[in-house]
Design an enzyme around this catalytic site. Sequence first.
Site, PDB file in Angstrom:
ATOM      1  N   CYS A 283     -22.454  -7.636   2.221  1.00 25.42           N
ATOM      2  CA  CYS A 283     -22.887  -8.130   3.532  1.00 25.42           C
ATOM      3  C   CYS A 283     -21.731  -8.536   4.422  1.00 25.42           C
ATOM      4  CB  CYS A 283     -23.836  -9.305   3.361  1.00 25.42           C
ATOM      5  SG  CYS A 283     -25.326  -8.853   2.456  1.00 25.42           S
TER       6      CYS A 283
ATOM      7  N   THR B 264       0.837  -1.208   0.000  1.00 26.39           N
ATOM      8  CA  THR B 264       0.000   0.000   0.000  1.00 26.39           C
ATOM      9  C   THR B 264       0.866   1.250   0.000  1.00 26.39           C
ATOM     10  OG1 THR B 264      -1.836  -1.102   1.117  1.00 26.39           O
ATOM     11  CG2 THR B 264      -1.723   1.284   1.322  1.00 26.39           C
TER      12      THR B 264
ATOM     13  N   SER C 224       3.711  -6.385  -3.349  1.00 24.80           N
ATOM     14  CA  SER C 224       3.586  -6.615  -1.911  1.00 24.80           C
ATOM     15  C   SER C 224       4.006  -8.039  -1.582  1.00 24.80           C
ATOM     16  CB  SER C 224       2.141  -6.372  -1.459  1.00 24.80           C
ATOM     17  OG  SER C 224       2.032  -6.419  -0.059  1.00 24.80           O
ATOM     18  N   ALA C 225       4.976  -8.190  -0.669  1.00 20.97           N
ATOM     19  CA  ALA C 225       5.607  -9.490  -0.430  1.00 20.97           C
ATOM     20  C   ALA C 225       4.643 -10.535   0.120  1.00 20.97           C
ATOM     21  CB  ALA C 225       6.796  -9.320   0.515  1.00 20.97           C
ATOM     22  N   HIS C 226       3.698 -10.143   0.961  1.00 20.93           N
ATOM     23  CA  HIS C 226       2.823 -11.151   1.562  1.00 20.93           C
ATOM     24  C   HIS C 226       1.868 -11.771   0.552  1.00 20.93           C
ATOM     25  CE1 HIS C 226      -1.112  -8.980   1.949  1.00 20.93           C
ATOM     26  NE2 HIS C 226      -0.332  -7.932   1.786  1.00 20.93           N
TER      27      HIS C 226
END
Length: 454
Positions: free
Chosen positions: A316, A70, A194-196
């Site tokens: 929802c 991010t 992003s590494a994860h």
Amino acid sequence: MSYFDAASSTPLHPVARQALLASLDEGWADPARLYREGRRARMLLDAAREAAAEAVGCRVDELRFTPSGTHAVHSGIAGALAGRRRVGRHLIVSAVEHSSVLHSAELHEKEGGSVTRVRVDRGGRVTPADYAAALQEDTALACLQSANHEVGTEQPVAEVAEVFRAAGVPLLVDAAQSLAWGLVEGPWSLLAGSAHKWGGPAGVGLLVVRKGVRFAAQGPVDERGYGFENLPAIVAAAASLRAVRAEAAQEAVRLRELTERIRARVPELVADVEVVGDPERRLPGIVTFSCLYVDGETLLHELDREGFSVSSGSSCTSSTLTPSHVLKAMGVLSEGNVRVSLPAGTAAEDVERFLAVLPGVVNGVREKLGAPAPVAVVREDELLVDALGKRCPIPVIELAKVIGEVPVGGLVRVLSDDEAARLDIPAWCAMREQEYVGEEPADKGTAYLVRRTS
């Protein structure tokens, strides 16, 4: 327990775990220092950057590590816009970008810039022509994800990048979902990851800024860049990216077979299901479907009870009670949405067990939600269904219950104050081959008009 939410985060790759533990002993010192421990840490950092740059397909000095994916997106967009401020303040994004891109776009608008949001088709894919049509004289930057995080649709990045290269406008690619599977093709200008998402540890992102791109980093800047690096995590991230790439070709074939089985079998096993996303141009491990007359949050809880960890883009499952912006932009059903994203190594037996469990779970949730009787009032040649104060999927359930009470050509007017109804009622009409006439303002909420055609 079967973990089927790899698109959110993947389990730590064994190579990442080994690299992380090893670098905790070797990479704890300040890599900016000249003594022995610092030099050792610097060597580890340089090697990690070289490995990541090779995997991404860029020069080593074009890549920097960030505290998260991010952060890479935010800093990449802000820096590119600031670097090209003399050109203009127009930004182009797709309607299905990750929230990190869309939040940057919203901030840009608040600060006086302009944003064009490019539409997608029902499969979630943009066209190069639509991106080209969005170009203006004052366009400073365009953004396009390589593949969608909710439905797996791959975007035509190479073709779009060619359009913007010819126009002299940089393109930032959010490649978080696709880097594990291969290089991002085309003459893109900036790239974030992003590494994860590929089996590395959380808290590591990467940002690539090609040479020649005007870029002005925003915020306080010093010789440390983003501060003291989390070197063990960076080393583990680079090692895992290299490892998953080595396995990608073979694993992609296997996961595609499993997800294709889910795509084909779910509509056969469960009635009133819409499988969403591009059926061919898609990531190997992601399949997404939406079930009519199902509360998404309840469905996910029931699947969890059965031993399956899945996620959803359904309205929802959010405290805001608003539909997923991706599903909304695609114009597909949002209620009862399930995203299955298989991590590497998923066993075929686990997929078969999921398919065996799913019909009973969906039917159980539908039975629980089918109890409320629709409040229907006949008014001349139409039927009025008052679903005010009822959340998804109740308005659609009540519509489905009464549509047979009006003659062919008759009209059903559904009153609802749930934002999800704006998406789900037209989607229901498309699935049931009924005519969605449109919407009208009402004293309370909105009136959605449906004409019975069969």
